[in-house]
Design a protein around this motif. Structure first.
Motif, short mmCIF file in Angstrom:
data_model
loop_
_atom_site.label_atom_id
_atom_site.label_comp_id
_atom_site.label_asym_id
_atom_site.label_seq_id
_atom_site.Cartn_x
_atom_site.Cartn_y
_atom_site.Cartn_z
N ALA A 121 0.83 -1.20 0.00
CA ALA A 121 0.00 0.00 0.00
C ALA A 121 0.87 1.26 0.00
O ALA A 121 0.56 2.25 -0.68
N LEU A 122 1.97 1.23 0.76
CA LEU A 122 2.87 2.38 0.80
C LEU A 122 3.49 2.64 -0.58
O LEU A 122 3.46 3.77 -1.08
N MET A 123 4.02 1.60 -1.21
CA MET A 123 4.67 1.79 -2.50
C MET A 123 3.67 2.06 -3.62
O MET A 123 4.00 2.72 -4.61
N GLY A 124 2.44 1.58 -3.46
CA GLY A 124 1.42 1.91 -4.43
C GLY A 124 1.11 3.40 -4.43
O GLY A 124 0.95 4.02 -5.49
N GLN A 125 1.05 3.99 -3.24
CA GLN A 125 0.86 5.44 -3.17
C GLN A 125 2.06 6.20 -3.74
O GLN A 125 1.90 7.22 -4.41
N VAL A 126 3.24 5.68 -3.48
CA VAL A 126 4.45 6.33 -4.01
C VAL A 126 4.43 6.28 -5.54
O VAL A 126 4.74 7.28 -6.21
N PHE A 127 4.06 5.14 -6.10
CA PHE A 127 4.00 5.03 -7.57
C PHE A 127 3.04 6.05 -8.16
O PHE A 127 3.36 6.73 -9.15
N LEU A 128 1.87 6.21 -7.55
CA LEU A 128 0.89 7.17 -8.07
C LEU A 128 1.36 8.61 -7.87
O LEU A 128 1.04 9.49 -8.67
N LEU A 129 2.13 8.85 -6.80
CA LEU A 129 2.67 10.20 -6.59
C LEU A 129 3.65 10.57 -7.70
O LEU A 129 3.69 11.73 -8.14
N TYR A 130 4.44 9.61 -8.15
CA TYR A 130 5.38 9.89 -9.23
C TYR A 130 4.66 10.16 -10.56
O TYR A 130 5.24 10.77 -11.45
N LEU A 131 3.42 9.72 -10.68
CA LEU A 131 2.64 10.00 -11.89
C LEU A 131 2.02 11.38 -11.86
O LEU A 131 1.56 11.87 -12.91
N ASP A 132 1.98 12.01 -10.70
CA ASP A 132 1.31 13.31 -10.55
C ASP A 132 2.31 14.43 -10.78
O ASP A 132 3.23 14.63 -9.97
N ARG A 161 8.57 9.75 2.63
CA ARG A 161 9.12 9.64 3.98
C ARG A 161 8.03 9.80 5.03
O ARG A 161 8.01 9.06 6.04
N ARG A 162 7.11 10.74 4.84
CA ARG A 162 6.03 10.92 5.80
C ARG A 162 5.14 9.68 5.86
O ARG A 162 4.77 9.21 6.95
N GLN A 163 4.79 9.15 4.68
CA GLN A 163 3.98 7.94 4.65
C GLN A 163 4.72 6.76 5.27
O GLN A 163 4.12 5.90 5.93
N GLY A 164 6.05 6.71 5.05
CA GLY A 164 6.84 5.62 5.61
C GLY A 164 6.84 5.62 7.13
O GLY A 164 6.72 4.56 7.76
N TRP A 165 6.99 6.80 7.74
CA TRP A 165 6.96 6.87 9.19
C TRP A 165 5.59 6.47 9.73
O TRP A 165 5.49 5.79 10.77
N TRP A 166 4.54 6.88 9.05
CA TRP A 166 3.19 6.51 9.49
C TRP A 166 2.99 5.00 9.38
O TRP A 166 2.44 4.36 10.29
N ALA A 167 3.46 4.39 8.29
CA ALA A 167 3.34 2.95 8.13
C ALA A 167 4.15 2.20 9.19
O ALA A 167 3.72 1.17 9.71
N ILE A 179 -6.26 -1.28 13.88
CA ILE A 179 -4.95 -0.62 13.69
C ILE A 179 -4.48 -0.78 12.24
O ILE A 179 -4.01 0.17 11.62
N LEU A 180 -4.63 -1.99 11.70
CA LEU A 180 -4.28 -2.21 10.30
C LEU A 180 -5.10 -1.31 9.38
O LEU A 180 -4.58 -0.71 8.43
N GLY A 181 -6.38 -1.19 9.71
CA GLY A 181 -7.25 -0.35 8.90
C GLY A 181 -6.93 1.12 9.00
O GLY A 181 -7.24 1.90 8.09
N ALA A 182 -6.30 1.55 10.10
CA ALA A 182 -5.95 2.96 10.25
C ALA A 182 -5.00 3.42 9.14
O ALA A 182 -4.95 4.60 8.81
N TYR A 183 -4.24 2.47 8.60
CA TYR A 183 -3.37 2.82 7.46
C TYR A 183 -4.00 2.41 6.13
O TYR A 183 -4.00 3.18 5.17
N LEU A 184 -4.57 1.21 6.07
CA LEU A 184 -5.03 0.69 4.78
C LEU A 184 -6.25 1.43 4.25
O LEU A 184 -6.35 1.68 3.04
N VAL A 185 -7.21 1.77 5.11
CA VAL A 185 -8.45 2.40 4.61
C VAL A 185 -8.16 3.73 3.92
O VAL A 185 -8.57 3.94 2.77
#
Length: 415
Positions: free
Chosen positions: A77-88, A99-105, A144-150
């Protein structure tokens, strides 16, 4: 056996993506999608029956594979968001967002580990939530898992769908929409699972229904949608899908042009190089479609040239005025006018033939055309224009046929 489909598909997609990738190229977006595929492959593998039991036997920790599979899912899920960020293009620094998403994960992963340790789950069982759904810390683990995945799934689905509308590559567009459908299905699965665990915690029996059905179907649908969508641009050329798509596009255009071509052919059969086949044979013959389409365009243009002295400027002016009045503009306006003018000319030729004036539709040498010839600047744009003309011609033909019925009233869109 169906439980091994997701890991098998994930490893196949990963190997195929690696074979199609240049690992020496510094492309962060491509590396991010490779990490997504690797994380999904690991997650689905450890959650399959045999590896799930093997992890427990090797480590002596019951249900550890459940935690490892979810940890890999967090990475995906983390790297999927990173991939889409590089498309934007609007994101100036995707690495900072990463990095912010990584610390949260990482924080979510630590909290999940604590809940997993505190939960009393002494028996290794793949039906983890079914067996321990009512136990303390199991629902908390899932929340807790859903706090990141949702939020991650929601963000990924929204971004993938938005980027799919901007892509000019049909396979990238379809792939992103499959990814969007997959992550939304994953979001629904996670929320549904949390509700089922809450029912177990409160001591209610799980009644068979939509929730149980989703719990059975979504775990298989999610990986198939995401994996096929994420790798579509890589495997589509391997299966020759671009060539198939181009053939289907030509076939559709060929059929769209048929009513207009047929009307011109009936007025002047000499435009056809060879006698046209029967409708069924024409539809079911896949060979030489490019040449046949080219000939159809040329024959339509030849038929229009032969009819040029039948094209009434007054009909064209009246059709343009009506079309402008209802808001038609641009190329479609020219197409509607051309279709109305051709339709009137073909009816005039038919009436003349019925009266015994054969050949009245043929051109007379030395006379200028009565109406300007609209169209495209090249073959592709001219085909697109003629498709618009053919669609408008078919509507005008329906309108004319309906108008000849006693007491008929035309629908507003055909007037």
């Amino acid at each position: 056996m169906g439980l091994y489909v997701p890991p098998l598909l994930a490893w196949i997609c990963l190997v195929f993506a690696l074979l199609k990738s240049d690992l020496r190229a510094r492309d962060p977006a491509r590396r991010a999608i490779l990490r997504v595929l690797l994380a999904l492959a690991l997650s689905f593998t450890v959650l399959a029956p045999a590896p799930y039991d093997a992890v427990a036997r090797f480590t002596g920790v019951p249900n550890l594979a459940r935690f490892l599979g979810h940890a890999a899912l967090l990475e995906a899920a983390l790297m999927g968001q990173v991939f889409l960020l590089y498309l934007d293009p609007a994101v100036d620094d995707p690495r900072a967002r990463f990095r912010r998403q990584g610390w949260w994960a990482a924080g979510v992963l630590a909290a999940m580990a604590l809940a997993f340790v505190l939960a009393d789950t002494p028996v290794n069982d793949r039906s983890f939530t079914g067996r321990y759904g009512g136990e303390l810390w199991v629902l908390e683990y899932w929340v807790i898992l859903g706090a990141y995945l949702v939020p991650a799934f929601h963000s990924m689905g929204r971004m993938a769908w938005r980027y799919s509308r901007l892509s000019g590559n049909v396979f990238v567009r379809v792939g992103l929409r499959l990814v969007a459908a997959g992550v939304i299905a994953a979001l629904v699965h996670h929320v549904n699972k949390a509700l089922l665990l809450a029912v177990d915690r409160l001591g209610y029996d799980r009644a068979p229904g939509v929730g149980r059905l989703l719990d059975a179907l979504l775990p298989l649908a999610v990986p198939v949608l995401i994996l096929l969508g994420a790798t579509m641009s890589a495997w589509a050329p391997f299966l020759r899908l671009p060539a198939l798509l181009e053939w289907l596009r030509r076939y559709r255009v060929y059929l769209v042009l048929r009513p207009l071509w047929r009307g011109l052919y009936r007025a002047n059969p000499q435009i056809a190089l060879v006698r046209p086949p029967h409708l069924l044979a024409d539809l079911l013959t896949p060979r030489d479609l490019g040449l046949r389409l080219y000939r159809r365009v040329i024959e339509i243009r030849d038929g229009r040239m032969i009819l040029r002295h039948r094209l009434d400027p007054d009909v064209a002016a009246a059709a343009r005025e009506r079309a402008v009045r209802v808001g038609v503009t641009g190329r479609m306006l020219d197409a509607v006018v051309e279709a109305a003018t051709l339709s009137a000319a073909l009816r005039a030729v038919g009436n003349a033939d019925a009266a015994g004036n054969a050949g009245d539709g043929e051109a007379r040498a030395g006379e200028p055309p009565s109406v300007a010839v609209p169209g495209g600047d090249d073959l592709a744009s001219d085909i697109a224009f003629l498709c618009d003309v053919a669609r408008a011609y078919r509507r005008s033909l329906w309108a004319w046929r309906l108008s000849r019925l006693p007491g008929a009233r035309l629908p507003r869109r055909l007037r």
